[in-house]
Design an enzyme around this catalytic site. Structure first.
Site, PDB file in Angstrom:
ATOM      1  CG  HIS A  40      -6.050   1.398   5.416  1.00 37.54           C
ATOM      2  ND1 HIS A  40      -5.655   2.376   6.300  1.00 37.54           N
ATOM      3  CD2 HIS A  40      -4.989   0.563   5.273  1.00 37.54           C
ATOM      4  CE1 HIS A  40      -4.400   2.141   6.659  1.00 37.54           C
ATOM      5  NE2 HIS A  40      -3.967   1.047   6.055  1.00 37.54           N
ATOM      6  CB  SER A  81       4.886  -1.973  12.675  1.00 37.83           C
ATOM      7  OG  SER A  81       4.295  -0.727  12.933  1.00 37.83           O
ATOM      8  N   GLY A 104       2.778  -1.016   4.665  1.00 37.07           N
ATOM      9  CA  GLY A 104       2.644   0.398   4.344  1.00 37.07           C
ATOM     10  C   GLY A 104       4.009   1.050   4.263  1.00 37.07           C
ATOM     11  CD  GLU A 141      -3.586  -3.193   7.586  1.00 33.53           C
ATOM     12  OE1 GLU A 141      -2.446  -3.384   7.207  1.00 33.53           O
ATOM     13  OE2 GLU A 141      -4.225  -2.156   7.362  1.00 33.53           O
ATOM     14  CG  ASN A 159      -1.821   1.146   1.344  1.00 32.55           C
ATOM     15  OD1 ASN A 159      -1.895   1.959   0.428  1.00 32.55           O
ATOM     16  ND2 ASN A 159      -2.533   1.263   2.456  1.00 32.55           N
ATOM     17  CD1 TRP A 160       3.745   1.112  -2.792  1.00 28.37           C
ATOM     18  CD2 TRP A 160       3.548   2.112  -4.793  1.00 28.37           C
ATOM     19  NE1 TRP A 160       4.467   0.377  -3.705  1.00 28.37           N
ATOM     20  CE2 TRP A 160       4.371   0.961  -4.936  1.00 28.37           C
ATOM     21  CE3 TRP A 160       3.292   2.889  -5.913  1.00 28.37           C
ATOM     22  CZ2 TRP A 160       4.925   0.586  -6.157  1.00 28.37           C
ATOM     23  CZ3 TRP A 160       3.842   2.513  -7.135  1.00 28.37           C
ATOM     24  CH2 TRP A 160       4.656   1.377  -7.258  1.00 28.37           C
ATOM     25  CE  LYS A 161      -0.427   3.234   4.765  1.00 26.37           C
ATOM     26  NZ  LYS A 161      -0.292   3.400   6.187  1.00 26.37           N
TER      27      LYS A 161
HETATM   28  C1  PEP Z   1      -1.049   0.009   6.835  1.00 24.60           C
HETATM   29  O1  PEP Z   1      -1.144   1.231   6.884  1.00 24.60           O
HETATM   30  O2  PEP Z   1      -1.974  -0.694   6.414  1.00 24.60           O
HETATM   31  C2  PEP Z   1       0.189  -0.622   7.268  1.00 24.60           C
HETATM   32  C3  PEP Z   1       0.247  -1.925   7.419  1.00 24.60           C
HETATM   33  O3  PEP Z   1       1.206   0.250   7.484  1.00 24.60           O
HETATM   34  P1  PEP Z   1       2.609  -0.097   8.160  1.00 24.60           P
HETATM   35  O4  PEP Z   1       3.188  -1.280   7.453  1.00 24.60           O
HETATM   36  O5  PEP Z   1       3.405   1.138   7.975  1.00 24.60           O
HETATM   37  O6  PEP Z   1       2.329  -0.393   9.608  1.00 24.60           O
END
Ligand code: PEP
Length: 265
Positions: free
Chosen positions: A98, A214, A235, A165, A11-13
């Site tokens: 999300h 994370s 992310g 998540e 997920n490149w956001k």
């Molecule tokens: C997310 O935002 O869905 C996510 C998993 O982010 P990160 O890997 O940075 O915790």
């Protein structure tokens, strides 16, 4: 379900800010991903780059997804990207629900989106997760699943992906991922609830389950110990090819070892 490739959803956001960078990043990862035996990657660029990134797809090991989609095909919806636009741009998956979007939408919006995505032949990656491991955390997960699936036609479980998540673990500055033990506890709750909803264990076996929060090359091995983990949603590291490459290698090594162990049993 056995013998499925582990899925990494990147997920490149809003972290890739030009078409050139999006295509460049995708191309820098895809030649490696094409060689993997046990891993599949779903890249989810910002909406305006989905089309260009999807044009680079020429191998089943990597696919493209959207980060959201409006549950109507067209109309007067300023600023929205419709599910049909997403499909016509080449996306095959769509991240929905999300936690960064749940502030902006209701639970029935999420259910409508899941329904529309499935109706258009795309695969929803449905994110659920509790804010904290308080006394209600299990109920929160159960309710999030009910809110989606009570309104969604209960068919095509093979096209459904659920990403657990926990909000407390996402992009945590303290680098506070869930442990695989916490993931397995949540998975038990999720599968039991889905079994009630879908009414058969067989349907639930077809759904894919991911962990997100994370996750990186330092903690992925903890999760790989559990065959029930079908993949990961990332992310922060999703646009870091060096870390992704290490994660791919760890997945490949792990699955290969598992296969050898099965042969030697
Ligand atoms: C997310 O935002 O869905 C996510 C998993 O982010 P990160 O890997 O940075 O915790």
């Amino acid at each position: 379900m056995k013998n499925r490739k582990k899925m990494i959803v990147a997920n490149w956001k809003m972290n890739v800010t030009s078409e050139k960078d999006a295509v460049g990043l995708f191309n820098s990862i895809k030649s490696v991903v094409a060689k993997l035996d046990y891993t599949q990657m779903i890249c989810c660029p910002p909406h305006m780059y989905v089309n260009q990134v999807a044009k680079q797809v020429n191998h089943p090991n990597y696919r493209v997804g959207g980060q959201d989609a409006y549950p109507e095909e067209s109309g007067s919806r300023t600023g929205e990207t419709s599910v049909l636009m997403m499909k016509n741009s080449g996306a095959e998956y769509v991240i929905l629900g999300h936690s960064e979007r749940r502030h902006l939408e209701t639970k029935s919006d999420v259910a409508r989106k899941v329904t529309a995505v499935l109706e258009h032949g795309l695969k929803p990656i449905i994110c659920i997760g509790e804010e904290a491991r308080d006394k209600n955390w299990k109920k929160t997960l159960q309710q999030q699943l009910k809110d989606v699936f009570n309104r969604v036609p209960k068919k095509e479980p093979e096209n459904i992906i659920i990403a657990y998540e926990p909000i407390w673990a996402i992009s945590s500055d303290k680098k506070n991922p869930a442990t695989s033990t916490e993931y397995m506890e949540a998975l038990e709750v999720i599968k039991k609830e889905l079994q009630k909803i879908f009414k058969t264990a067989k349907a639930v076996e077809k759904i894919r389950f991911l962990y997100g929060g994370s996750l990186d090359d330092k903690n992925i091995e903890d999760f790989l110990r559990h065959a029930e983990v079908n993949g990961f949603l990332v992310g922060r590291v999703s646009h870091d090819p060096r870390i992704l490459m290490t994660m791919f290698r760890l997945i490949e090594d792990h699955v290969q070892k598992e296969i050898f162990a099965q042969i030697n049993e």
